[in-house]
Design a protein around this motif. Structure first.
Motif, PDB file in Angstrom:
ATOM      1  N   ILE A 161     143.429  44.334   0.601  1.00  0.00           N
ATOM      2  CA  ILE A 161     142.121  44.611   0.756  1.00  0.00           C
ATOM      3  C   ILE A 161     141.007  44.447   0.758  1.00  0.00           C
ATOM      4  O   ILE A 161     141.016  44.910  -0.660  1.00  0.00           O
ATOM      5  N   GLY A 162     139.837  43.817   1.044  1.00  0.00           N
ATOM      6  CA  GLY A 162     138.901  43.514   0.538  1.00  0.00           C
ATOM      7  C   GLY A 162     139.007  41.999   0.871  1.00  0.00           C
ATOM      8  O   GLY A 162     139.508  41.569   0.738  1.00  0.00           O
ATOM      9  N   ALA A 163     137.613  41.446   1.011  1.00  0.00           N
ATOM     10  CA  ALA A 163     137.202  39.990   0.921  1.00  0.00           C
ATOM     11  C   ALA A 163     136.106  39.834  -0.208  1.00  0.00           C
ATOM     12  O   ALA A 163     135.113  38.507  -0.028  1.00  0.00           O
ATOM     13  N   GLY A 164     135.502  39.908  -1.325  1.00  0.00           N
ATOM     14  CA  GLY A 164     134.692  39.597  -2.650  1.00  0.00           C
ATOM     15  C   GLY A 164     135.713  38.920  -2.948  1.00  0.00           C
ATOM     16  O   GLY A 164     136.819  38.336  -3.047  1.00  0.00           O
ATOM     17  N   ASN A 165     135.514  38.504  -4.104  1.00  0.00           N
ATOM     18  CA  ASN A 165     135.774  37.174  -5.045  1.00  0.00           C
ATOM     19  C   ASN A 165     136.926  38.075  -5.388  1.00  0.00           C
ATOM     20  O   ASN A 165     138.310  37.644  -5.888  1.00  0.00           O
ATOM     21  N   THR A 166     137.383  39.431  -5.997  1.00  0.00           N
ATOM     22  CA  THR A 166     138.013  39.850  -6.306  1.00  0.00           C
ATOM     23  C   THR A 166     139.514  39.803  -5.721  1.00  0.00           C
ATOM     24  O   THR A 166     140.588  39.650  -5.767  1.00  0.00           O
ATOM     25  N   ALA A 167     139.080  39.925  -4.154  1.00  0.00           N
ATOM     26  CA  ALA A 167     140.268  40.269  -2.914  1.00  0.00           C
ATOM     27  C   ALA A 167     140.702  38.225  -2.949  1.00  0.00           C
ATOM     28  O   ALA A 167     141.628  38.459  -3.208  1.00  0.00           O
ATOM     29  N   MET A 168     139.785  37.310  -3.462  1.00  0.00           N
ATOM     30  CA  MET A 168     140.225  36.208  -3.472  1.00  0.00           C
ATOM     31  C   MET A 168     140.877  36.069  -3.992  1.00  0.00           C
ATOM     32  O   MET A 168     142.215  35.263  -4.059  1.00  0.00           O
ATOM     33  N   ASP A 169     141.054  36.466  -5.428  1.00  0.00           N
ATOM     34  CA  ASP A 169     140.952  36.257  -7.421  1.00  0.00           C
ATOM     35  C   ASP A 169     143.173  36.661  -6.624  1.00  0.00           C
ATOM     36  O   ASP A 169     143.455  36.459  -7.109  1.00  0.00           O
ATOM     37  N   ALA A 170     142.904  37.803  -5.668  1.00  0.00           N
ATOM     38  CA  ALA A 170     144.146  38.229  -6.007  1.00  0.00           C
ATOM     39  C   ALA A 170     145.096  38.041  -5.053  1.00  0.00           C
ATOM     40  O   ALA A 170     146.493  37.498  -5.305  1.00  0.00           O
ATOM     41  N   MET A 171     145.011  37.507  -4.113  1.00  0.00           N
ATOM     42  CA  MET A 171     145.576  36.611  -2.241  1.00  0.00           C
ATOM     43  C   MET A 171     145.858  34.851  -3.974  1.00  0.00           C
ATOM     44  O   MET A 171     147.153  34.807  -3.272  1.00  0.00           O
ATOM     45  N   ARG A 172     145.203  34.471  -4.671  1.00  0.00           N
ATOM     46  CA  ARG A 172     144.941  33.138  -4.603  1.00  0.00           C
ATOM     47  C   ARG A 172     146.761  33.287  -5.819  1.00  0.00           C
ATOM     48  O   ARG A 172     147.148  32.306  -5.946  1.00  0.00           O
ATOM     49  N   VAL A 173     146.084  34.061  -6.506  1.00  0.00           N
ATOM     50  CA  VAL A 173     147.631  34.763  -7.858  1.00  0.00           C
ATOM     51  C   VAL A 173     148.191  34.375  -6.982  1.00  0.00           C
ATOM     52  O   VAL A 173     149.201  33.870  -7.091  1.00  0.00           O
ATOM     53  N   SER A 174     148.579  35.918  -6.485  1.00  0.00           N
ATOM     54  CA  SER A 174     149.816  36.270  -5.571  1.00  0.00           C
ATOM     55  C   SER A 174     150.342  35.086  -4.895  1.00  0.00           C
ATOM     56  O   SER A 174     151.645  35.444  -4.936  1.00  0.00           O
ATOM     57  N   LEU A 175     150.012  34.322  -4.407  1.00  0.00           N
ATOM     58  CA  LEU A 175     150.708  32.917  -3.355  1.00  0.00           C
ATOM     59  C   LEU A 175     151.242  31.926  -4.910  1.00  0.00           C
ATOM     60  O   LEU A 175     152.242  31.421  -4.919  1.00  0.00           O
ATOM     61  N   ARG A 176     150.347  31.451  -5.858  1.00  0.00           N
ATOM     62  CA  ARG A 176     150.808  31.081  -7.099  1.00  0.00           C
ATOM     63  C   ARG A 176     152.260  31.287  -7.763  1.00  0.00           C
ATOM     64  O   ARG A 176     152.208  30.849  -8.163  1.00  0.00           O
ATOM     65  N   LEU A 177     151.973  33.036  -7.558  1.00  0.00           N
ATOM     66  CA  LEU A 177     153.796  33.125  -8.281  1.00  0.00           C
ATOM     67  C   LEU A 177     154.563  33.987  -7.276  1.00  0.00           C
ATOM     68  O   LEU A 177     155.378  35.069  -7.729  1.00  0.00           O
ATOM     69  N   GLY A 178     154.607  32.659  -5.683  1.00  0.00           N
ATOM     70  CA  GLY A 178     155.690  33.026  -5.267  1.00  0.00           C
ATOM     71  C   GLY A 178     156.154  33.552  -4.258  1.00  0.00           C
ATOM     72  O   GLY A 178     156.438  33.585  -3.427  1.00  0.00           O
ATOM     73  N   ALA A 179     154.333  34.188  -3.838  1.00  0.00           N
ATOM     74  CA  ALA A 179     154.579  35.033  -2.652  1.00  0.00           C
ATOM     75  C   ALA A 179     154.972  34.100  -1.358  1.00  0.00           C
ATOM     76  O   ALA A 179     154.008  33.132  -1.069  1.00  0.00           O
ATOM     77  N   GLU A 180     155.536  34.688   0.282  1.00  0.00           N
ATOM     78  CA  GLU A 180     155.511  33.898   0.519  1.00  0.00           C
ATOM     79  C   GLU A 180     154.449  33.845   1.983  1.00  0.00           C
ATOM     80  O   GLU A 180     153.741  32.649   2.162  1.00  0.00           O
ATOM     81  N   GLU A 181     154.415  34.943   2.303  1.00  0.00           N
ATOM     82  CA  GLU A 181     152.764  34.846   3.108  1.00  0.00           C
ATOM     83  C   GLU A 181     151.546  35.920   2.349  1.00  0.00           C
ATOM     84  O   GLU A 181     152.218  36.572   1.909  1.00  0.00           O
ATOM     85  N   VAL A 182     150.161  34.983   2.391  1.00  0.00           N
ATOM     86  CA  VAL A 182     149.362  36.485   1.552  1.00  0.00           C
ATOM     87  C   VAL A 182     148.435  36.704   2.885  1.00  0.00           C
ATOM     88  O   VAL A 182     147.749  35.673   3.746  1.00  0.00           O
ATOM     89  N   HIS A 183     148.456  37.456   2.811  1.00  0.00           N
ATOM     90  CA  HIS A 183     146.806  38.733   4.025  1.00  0.00           C
ATOM     91  C   HIS A 183     146.114  39.023   3.865  1.00  0.00           C
ATOM     92  O   HIS A 183     145.727  39.995   2.449  1.00  0.00           O
ATOM     93  N   CYS A 184     145.003  38.842   4.309  1.00  0.00           N
ATOM     94  CA  CYS A 184     143.564  39.400   3.755  1.00  0.00           C
ATOM     95  C   CYS A 184     142.623  40.248   4.888  1.00  0.00           C
ATOM     96  O   CYS A 184     143.234  39.629   5.967  1.00  0.00           O
ATOM     97  N   VAL A 185     142.833  41.691   4.969  1.00  0.00           N
ATOM     98  CA  VAL A 185     142.728  42.263   5.766  1.00  0.00           C
ATOM     99  C   VAL A 185     141.374  42.967   5.888  1.00  0.00           C
ATOM    100  O   VAL A 185     141.570  43.756   4.137  1.00  0.00           O
ATOM    101  N   TYR A 186     140.861  42.555   6.681  1.00  0.00           N
ATOM    102  CA  TYR A 186     138.513  43.602   6.022  1.00  0.00           C
ATOM    103  C   TYR A 186     138.153  43.885   6.915  1.00  0.00           C
ATOM    104  O   TYR A 186     138.181  43.496   7.775  1.00  0.00           O
TER     105      TYR A 186
END
Ligand SMILES: Cc1cc2nc3c(=O)[nH]c(=O)nc-3n(C[C@H](O)[C@H](O)[C@H](O)COP(=O)(O)OP(=O)(O)OC[C@H]3O[C@@H](n4cnc5c(N)ncnc54)[C@H](O)[C@@H]3O)c2cc1C
Ligand SMILES: Cc1cc2nc3c(=O)[nH]c(=O)nc-3n(C[C@H](O)[C@H](O)[C@H](O)COP(=O)(O)OP(=O)(O)OC[C@H]3O[C@@H](n4cnc5c(N)ncnc54)[C@H](O)[C@@H]3O)c2cc1C
Ligand code: SF4
Ligand code: SF4
Ligand code: FES
Ligand SMILES: [Mg+2]
Lengths: 279, 470
Positions: free
Chosen positions: B294-319
């Motif tokens: 939830i959110g779309a700032g730098n912190t959100a981008m980092d959390a999403m991209r880290v999740s992806l790299r840790l093996g998440a199958e789908e990553v969604h941004c809700v803003y």
């Protein structure tokens, strides 16, 4: 690095470490905790400051070996060794009220941390009733220390091998029945015990403070992992607590959240056991 | 020399290689690979050497951009680095993480009047910063014997900049950091693939060569108070750079379900505690497969991209607003989109739903539409009646901003404003004599370069307060 100057084993799961940290010994107050890292690969685990000695410049921790990190401490922390990290004192110190008569209750990993509180109440001139719970007689520790600061001291054991047979709540109920004028109860231990204590005092409308132990990471208010629900509001236990009004705490929420990493904790412990066996 | 005009400079930006999106989404190596020497020289050709450079005004620390580029073009790399580091302590960091499009590059003449892509100032800085690390260049210490002792709270960019300037001015500086490793958000927040820890270590190494002592595992306020630093511990002045740090939640039902966490927690577990390497490291993360951030700032981008790299199958941004209002750096949003993160604009959660075990299983969301502009000038999102829908997720991450860390306020008489940030005057002096503050703990969450700028400004004020002249 933080030098370990004393180690005492109370049983095969509970042990005491005394760590040299003069600045912390000077600053520490009852109710505060530290966050420890055993080594560089370690997790940050919170432990209550069970005692401090300003003269010797030391902090005392009493640890129950329950999982990977605490067992590793048990296996590796020796006198002459060091801890990789230790930061504190953390949390808001317990408010030592000017209550005239208090019951200080400790169970499980809460026995040691209740001690500095009992002492502080005693130093404040209160009549202190100590109630501590153990599984059985051979696990009892610090009895003389408690007796030196308590006007009454009640030991409860699950199996009746010492003191009262039963739970600490029976000790509390007994004390309440005997003294009609208890001003405050302070309870530290597993959530299920603290909830039972809060329920025991609720009908008597006795103020009951509990020390919450949610899962923490930084302990500085930065991650929000330690959030607890108190009076319907979210609080961060590491900076808003760890002490809260036991009658307002949502213990179900706390217990639910403490299970968050069970599968990983199990995995971590299994791998640790495996590695130990191989060595 | 022919005067450069918009027509005779290279029209296109010099090439900077980037790791392939598919490959990088599975590793923590840097995404943007940086210029090589030839590309840096080529890109430098694009600077018009404006007589009144807008870029300098656009940079919060007023780096002499054409000045360092001019030296770079003459192959005087050391000179270029020295010019650059007259104003910034952390070129390898800022070159990587500054929101350049809103600052120096956003006002560059090549873009504003020329209609081309602006000079890639950030990438040039990064190249020089990395070269300095590789060559072991550093600013030498002012040898004047220390006459004053200054204590610094926190070790983020504001504190690092302040400490460096004061050390150069001959002060004996000690930095106190609560965590077990220094760097602030650069360490625990911004992930490896955007800012490698080796770069942070190198920049902190620079501080140490200046003679700054860094003491980790020290929680100021609780181990000793700010007041005690001045009274008992013998510091002549104190700088506070404690950061904003405390994550916000929304106070909607279900927030305490397991699997719901702040981006700070996720990033700290991963970056500081190495949870990605569990169980070799002891800190668990327990990330799910379908992540909603939830959110779309730098912190959100980092959390999403880290999740992806840790093996998440789908990553969604809700803003709740649109892509236009998205506060992240343009490059990060772009990279996140390339890596396959799904964006749900104009969407806001109203409740989190759990399963019988107390784990989160879905978000109940509401569609939004843009209404009248609010105080910030951005159009305010308003809920669309009856538009609720459920959105499955087994991990929900909050990245909706931070509030100030409460510890110093709890333990010191220092004056806070009504939101809990430390109050300062224009010299960054606080209500306590000899105590200065800057960075996120004063302004609220901002940027690395603004925090550094504040640290330098406070250092200047502290020099004046102590009566240190050049
Ligand atoms: C403020 C506070 C004070 C505490 N004081 C003491 C004390 O004085 N003595 C003592 O023995 N224990 C104390 N604890 C609990 C102690 O931190 C946990 O037992 C320890 O972290 C378990 O780690 P482990 O790896 O050995 O076990 P694990 O198998 O990892 O965990 C066992 C259980 O401990 C809890 N736990 C796990 N990680 C953490 C964590 N990072 N923070 C908090 N709880 C966690 C979870 O409920 C978990 O299921 C305290 C906890 C808090 C929050
Ligand atoms: C995930 C994330 C991504 C970001 N990405 C970017 C980006 O790409 N570009 C950009 O420009 N900005 C970015 N930012 C913002 C930027 O990082 C911050 O604005 C900047 O770091 C603020 O610097 P600071 O020095 O004020 O504080 P911080 O970096 O927050 O450092 C404060 C330090 O003080 C310590 N501390 C706090 N209280 C105490 C105490 N009582 N005692 C001792 N130590 C204490 C903390 O542990 C911390 O280490 C990002 C922020 C986050 C969270
Ligand atoms: S510090 Fe940031 S804003 Fe300033 S010139 Fe460098 S990239 Fe641009
Ligand atoms: S505005 Fe652009 S072209 Fe002009 S000096 Fe700055 S970087 Fe060069
Ligand atoms: S432990 Fe991170 S906020 Fe309390
Ligand atoms: Mg553990």
């Amino acid at each position: 690095d933080f030098p370990i100057v004393t180690r005492t084993d109370f049983s095969d799961t509970t042990f005491l470490l005394e760590i040299l940290h003069p600045a912390m010994a000077k600053a520490a107050k009852p109710g505060q905790f530290v966050i420890v890292m055993v080594n560089e690969h370690g997790e940050r685990i919170p432990l209550t400051i069970a005692d401090f000695d300003r003269q010797r410049g030391t902090i005392t921790l009493v640890i129950q070996a329950v999982g990977k990190s605490s067992r590793e401490m048990q296996a590796e922390c020796r006198v002459g060794g060091t801890l990789f990290g230790m930061v504190g004192p953390m949390g808001i110190p317990s408010h030592v009220s000017d209550a005239k008569k208090v019951i200080c209750v400790g169970g499980g990993l809460g026995v040691a941390p209740i001690f500095p509180q009992a002492r502080a109440f005693k130093e404040n001139g209160a009549y202190v009733i100590g109630v501590v719970g153990f599984r059985s007689a051979n696990l009892i520790f610090w009895e003389h220390k408690f007796r030196s600061v308590c006007d009454e001291f009640i030991i409860c054991t699950d199996d009746g091998s010492a003191g009262l047979k039963g739970l600490v709540t029976q000790g509390i109920e007994g004390a309440i029945a005997e003294h009609g004028d208890i001003d405050e109860v302070v309870a530290i231990g597993p959530p299920i015990m603290m909830r039972a204590c809060a329920e025991a005092t609720r009908p008597h409308k006795i103020k009951t403070m509990v020390s919450l132990n949610p899962i923490m990471v930084d302990g500085t208010g930065m991650c929000g992992g330690c959030r607890v629900r108190v009076g319907g509001r979210i609080k961060f236990a590491c900076v808003d607590g760890p002490d809260f009004d036991g009658h307002a705490v949502d213990f179900d929420d706390l217990m639910q959240r403490l299970k968050r990493y069970r599968p990983q904790e199990q995995q971590s412990l299994e791998q640790w056991d495996e590695n130990c066996r191989r060595l | 020399m022919v005067r450069k005009t918009i027509r005779n400079i290279p029209q296109e930006r010099a090439f900077m290689p980037v790791q392939d999106p598919e490959a990088r989404a599975a590793n923590f190596d840097e995404v943007a690979l940086g210029f090589d020497e030839a590309a840096a020289l080529l890109e430098s050709e694009r600077c018009l050497m404006c007589p009144e450079p807008a870029c300098i005004a656009g940079c919060p620390v007023s780096i002499d951009i054409p000045g360092f580029i001019e030296k770079l073009l003459k192959n005087d790399y050391r000179g270029a680095y020295d010019r650059l580091t007259d104003s910034t302590l952390l070129p390898a960091v800022c070159g990587r993480v500054c929101p350049q499009e809103e600052q120096c590059e956003g006002v560059c003449a090549v873009a504003v009047s020329g209609g081309l892509e602006p000079v890639a100032i950030g990438r040039l800085e990064r190249w020089l910063g990395d070269k300095a690390i590789a060559e072991g260049w550093h600013k030498s210490r002012h040898i004047e014997p220390a006459r004053f002792r200054v204590g610094v709270v926190g070790s983020g960019p504001a504190s690092m900049a302040c400490a460096a300037d004061l050390a150069k001015a001959g002060c004996e500086v000690t930095v106190f950091e609560a965590l077990h490793a220094p760097g602030g958000v650069l360490r625990y927040g911004i992930p490896e693939f955007r800012l490698p820890n080796s770069v942070v270590d190198a920049e902190i190494g620079q501080l140490e060569t200046l003679g700054v002592e860094i003491k980790c595992n020290t929680l100021v306020g609780r181990l000793f108070t700010v007041e005690q630093m001045l009274s008992e511990m013998g510091y002549d002045a104190v700088f506070i750079g404690a950061g904003a740090g405390t994550p916000k939640f929304m106070d909607i039902p279900g927030e305490n379900l397991n699997g719901v966490l702040s981006a700070n927690e996720l990033l700290t577990r991963c970056n500081l505690m190495h949870a990605g390497d569990f169980p070799n490291y002891d800190t668990p993360l327990g990330l799910g497969k379908r992540i909603a951030v939830i959110g779309a700032g730098n912190t959100a981008m980092d959390a999403m991209r880290v999740s992806l790299r840790l093996g998440a199958e789908e990553v969604h941004c809700v803003y709740r607003r649109t892509e236009l209002e998205c506060p992240a750096r343009a490059e990060e949003l772009h990279h996140a989109q390339e890596e396959g993160i799904a964006f749900h604009w104009l969407t806001s959660p109203v409740e989190l739903l759990g399963d019988a075990e107390g784990n989160v299983r879905a978000l109940r969301c509401q569609r939004m539409e843009l209404g009248e502009p609010d105080e910030s000038g951005r159009r305010r999102p308003v809920p669309v009646e009856g538009s609720e829908f459920d959105f499955e997720a087994d991990t929900v991450v909050y990245a909706i901003g931070t509030s100030p860390n409460p510890i110093l306020g709890q333990t010191s008489k220092i004056r806070l404003n009504k939101w809990g940030y430390i109050e300062t005057d224009e010299t960054l002096a606080t209500s306590l004599a000899g105590v200065y503050a800057g960075g996120d703990i004063v302004t609220g969450a901002a940027t690395v370069i603004l925090a550094m700028g504040a640290g330098r400004k406070a250092a200047e004020s502290i020099r004046q307060y102590l009566g240190i002249r050049d």
